[in-house]
Write an enzyme that holds these catalytic residues in place. Sequence first.
Site, mmCIF file in Angstrom:
data_model
loop_
_atom_site.group_PDB
_atom_site.id
_atom_site.type_symbol
_atom_site.label_atom_id
_atom_site.label_comp_id
_atom_site.label_asym_id
_atom_site.label_seq_id
_atom_site.Cartn_x
_atom_site.Cartn_y
_atom_site.Cartn_z
ATOM 1 N N LYS A 31 0.823 -1.334 -0.011
ATOM 2 C CA LYS A 31 -0.045 0.099 0.014
ATOM 3 C C LYS A 31 0.730 1.374 -0.115
ATOM 4 O O LYS A 31 0.619 2.016 -0.786
ATOM 5 C CB LYS A 31 -0.929 0.033 1.332
ATOM 6 C CG LYS A 31 -1.610 1.310 1.504
ATOM 7 C CD LYS A 31 -2.355 1.001 2.785
ATOM 8 C CE LYS A 31 -1.142 1.236 3.829
ATOM 9 N NZ LYS A 31 -1.575 1.583 5.161
ATOM 10 N N THR A 32 1.718 1.398 0.956
ATOM 11 C CA THR A 32 2.700 2.399 0.918
ATOM 12 C C THR A 32 3.474 2.632 -0.387
ATOM 13 O O THR A 32 3.753 3.944 -0.803
ATOM 14 C CB THR A 32 3.643 2.409 2.078
ATOM 15 O OG1 THR A 32 2.970 1.992 3.221
ATOM 16 C CG2 THR A 32 4.228 3.749 2.425
ATOM 17 N N ASP A 215 -4.377 8.030 3.214
ATOM 18 C CA ASP A 215 -4.001 6.785 3.665
ATOM 19 C C ASP A 215 -4.869 6.193 4.604
ATOM 20 O O ASP A 215 -5.589 6.973 5.368
ATOM 21 C CB ASP A 215 -2.622 6.827 4.176
ATOM 22 C CG ASP A 215 -1.950 5.604 4.228
ATOM 23 O OD1 ASP A 215 -2.378 4.435 3.757
ATOM 24 O OD2 ASP A 215 -0.984 5.377 5.027
ATOM 25 N N GLU A 216 -4.906 4.975 4.976
ATOM 26 C CA GLU A 216 -5.762 4.455 6.060
ATOM 27 C C GLU A 216 -7.225 4.792 5.978
ATOM 28 O O GLU A 216 -7.766 5.240 7.077
ATOM 29 C CB GLU A 216 -5.073 4.705 7.285
ATOM 30 C CG GLU A 216 -3.826 3.974 7.486
ATOM 31 C CD GLU A 216 -3.691 2.465 7.532
ATOM 32 O OE1 GLU A 216 -4.699 1.949 7.588
ATOM 33 O OE2 GLU A 216 -2.643 2.213 8.203
ATOM 34 N N GLN A 246 -9.447 -3.908 7.532
ATOM 35 C CA GLN A 246 -8.499 -3.667 8.576
ATOM 36 C C GLN A 246 -9.112 -2.309 9.513
ATOM 37 O O GLN A 246 -8.388 -1.692 10.229
ATOM 38 C CB GLN A 246 -7.315 -3.268 7.855
ATOM 39 C CG GLN A 246 -6.584 -4.663 7.597
ATOM 40 C CD GLN A 246 -5.299 -4.203 7.317
ATOM 41 O OE1 GLN A 246 -4.317 -4.067 7.956
ATOM 42 N NE2 GLN A 246 -4.743 -4.056 5.966
ATOM 43 N N ARG A 600 -0.260 -10.188 10.599
ATOM 44 C CA ARG A 600 1.140 -9.596 10.682
ATOM 45 C C ARG A 600 2.121 -10.395 10.470
ATOM 46 O O ARG A 600 3.285 -10.227 10.383
ATOM 47 C CB ARG A 600 1.148 -9.277 12.157
ATOM 48 C CG ARG A 600 0.051 -8.131 12.802
ATOM 49 C CD ARG A 600 0.165 -6.919 11.646
ATOM 50 N NE ARG A 600 -0.999 -6.937 10.895
ATOM 51 C CZ ARG A 600 -0.931 -6.169 9.709
ATOM 52 N NH1 ARG A 600 0.012 -5.244 9.462
ATOM 53 N NH2 ARG A 600 -2.004 -6.446 9.243
#
Length: 711
Positions: A31-32, A215-216, A246, A600
Site C-alpha cells: 500500500k505505501t 492513507d488508511e 482492517q 502480521r
Amino acid sequence: MILNSLNEAQQEAVRAPLGHQLVLAGAGSGKTRVLTHRIAWLVEVEKISPFNILAVTFTNKAANEMRTRIESILHVSAKNMWIGTFHGLSHRFLRAHWQEAGLPQLFQILDSDDQFRMVRRVINALNLDEDKFPPKEAQWFINAQKEEGLEPHEVKPRDLNGQMFLKIYAAYKEACQRAGVIDFTDLLLKTYKTLLSNAELRAHYQSRFRCLLVDEFQDTNTLQYAWLKLFAGEENSVMIVGDDDQSIYGWRGAKIENLHRFSKDYPNAKVIRLEQNYRSTGTILKAANTLIAQNSGRMGKNLWTDGKDGDKITVYSGFNETDEAFFIVNRIRELHQTDYALKDMAILYRSNAQSRVLEEALMQFGIPYRVYGGLRYFDRQEIRDALAYLRIIANRADDPAFERIINTPTRGIGDRTITSIREHAKAANISLWDALEQLLKQNFFAARAETALLSFVNLISTMSDRALMLELDKKVEYMLNASGLIEHYRKEKGEKGLTRLENLEELVNAAHQFSQEGVEDDMPPLAAFLAYAALESGSEQAEAYTDCVQLMTLHSAKGLEFPVVFLAGCEEELFPHYLCMHDPKALEEERRLCYVGMTRAMRKLYMSYAEVRRMHGKEVYHRPSRFLHEIPVELIDEIRFRAKVSRPQPITNSYTPQSQGKFRIGQEVVHRIFGQGTVLETEGDGEDMKVKVRFAKVGTKVLIASYLEGK
DNA sequence: CGGGAAAAGCTTTTT
DNA sequence: GCTTTTCCCG
C-alpha cells in the site's frame, strides 16, 4: 522507470488518470509503495507540481515515512508538498489563517489530558456534581459532537442529560477561547469551519491542491471526511487508500461507511484492488481469508500469494495463562536458537493487562523483550510540567498551564487560594493569570498567601524576561533551573526521580535538536516547539538497537509485520472481548482485529488460549475463541499438554544469551538500595559493563555492574 | 505538604 | 486481585 518493481494492480493504481480512485489495499499488498509511487508519478509524468499535492495520514510516523520514501524516489524536493496528519496539516492551516479562524496568533494546543482537566474545571465551575456528570463522559461527548462537525449552538440535545452535557460543551468552548487554546479535534473543526464560511480561502485552497491522497481511509471519521471533501472541491482528484477489513477503530469514531460513501459521492471513482500479498505464507492467508469471510457487508477481497504454503498454524491450548506464557516463551527460545532473531518475534494480545504474565515468563527465561505502547515522552508528568512553564511564558492566558504549575513545585499556594483565583477569573471573564494580578492589586490575599503568589508572579515575569534573550535550548535549560523543577525532582527519592531528571535533561536536547532542524513556519521558536511537542507525542524513545521480543496489543501491531507472531489469549470473553460480544457490529470489528493480527505474521503464526485464566481477581473458565473455529481445521496443528503445567527450568544452564563478563541476562541480582531484580540486558564488559535490571520494587534501570551483586 | 489508607477502575489509542 | 488515583489526617 519507477514502475518496474510494481505488479499489475499496483501499476494500475499508480498510473491511473487524474480523477478519483479508491484503492482497496489488502494487508501486506504494498500500500505505501503504491501511495509513494503514485505521488512520484503525478510529479514526474503528470507534471503536477509538489506544491499542488496534499497527502494525509493518521500518524506522524506514517507521514514521516511517506515523505522520506517520496524524497528517495523523486528527484525533486518534496518540501512544498503538504504531507502530514489531519491534525498536523490543520495546524499548519490555522497558523497561516489564525485571523480568519478567529484565533489568537499564538494559540496553544491542548492534549487530551489538558482537555480532561479543563473539562473537569468547567464542570466544577458550573457547580455540577462530578459523579453525575463525569468529566470523562463530558469529554467524550464534546469530542463526539466535534467529530460530527457540530458546535454547541448546532447540537440538538436528546434529553435532559444531553442538555447538561451541551451546557458543559458551551462553557468549555468559552473557557478555551478565553485561554487562547484549542484541543486536538478543534484543529480539524476550526479548519473545516473556516474553509466552509470563507469562500475566498476555500477557492484558494481548492485551486491549489489538485491532487489529494489519503492513507488508511477506513479510519476516517465524519469530520475528517467532510474536511477532505472541502479541500478537494469538485474539480480535484482524490485517491483514497484503505482496507475495510482492517478497520479497527470504530469505537473511537472511525466510520467504515466512509469507504462506501466515497463511491457514492464520486460515482466515477475507479476501484482498484490490491490483493497480492507479499508478506505471509499461503496458509496464513487462507486462514485469514476464511476468517474474515464471516463478516457481512465487506467490499470483498481475497488475499493471495505466489509464495509457498508454509507451516500450519499452531494452536496451543494452555492449562492456564501461565502455562500459555511458558509455551510461548519455550517456542521463542527454540526459534531463537535455530532461525530467528528475538526482534523478529512478536507477542500480540487484546488488552494491555495480558502483558504481565508474558513478561514474567520472559523474564524467568531471561529473554529480553520490549513492551510497546507505554507512556510516551511528551506525556510524562515531569515533561508536561516543564512544558507548562514554557506555555505560560509564551502565553499568560494559558489557564491549563497555569493550573498545572501554580503550585508545582510546591510553593505554599493552597487549594483555597487557587479556588478564589478561579472564582474571580470566572466572574470577570478573564484568564487566571489576569485574575491573580487583579486580586494582588486589591490586596485580596492573606499575607502568607500573598508572599507566595508574589514570588510566583515574579518568577514567571523574570523568567520570561530573561528567556527572551536566550536560544530555545538555553531557554529550556534556564527554565528548568529557575522554576525549581530540577530541584523538585532531585528530591524525589529512588529510581523514579532519577529517570525524571534524565527526561528533563533530554528536553534540553530535544529543544536543541528542534532548533537545529529549523522551523518552516514563521512562528517564534518557542511557540513552534510547543506545537511540535503537542502534536508529536514523541515515539517512545528510540532506544539503541537491541534484539528484543516485541510485545504489543493487536491495535498497535497494525501496519507492522513480523516473521513469527504469537497471538495470545484467543478465548471467548477476552478475544472477542466480553464488552463486544452482544453487539454484532462490534463483534465484526473484533474479527477484523483478529484478521489484522493474523496477517502480521510472515512465516509462523501461533495462536494460543488458556482454559483457566485469572481475570479481575477471579479464576474464570473460557471456551476457545470462536475465531479459532472459523479457521479451516486442515490449516491447524493443535497442541495440548494436559499432564501438568510446564514449569520453566532454571536458566543457568539452558540458556545463556550474549552473556559477557560478570552478569548474564536472566540472572537474579541484588542492589544495595534497589533490592532484588533480574538482568534484562547487558552491554560492555568487565568494570565498564552496563546492566539493565528490572527490580521488583523500583522498576527497570540501567546500572554499572560493579554496584550489583549476583545472587 | 506528604504519606498512608481507602476507593475506584478494569478494551482497544492517535492527535 | 492488582494497580492507580483520590482522600484524609497528622
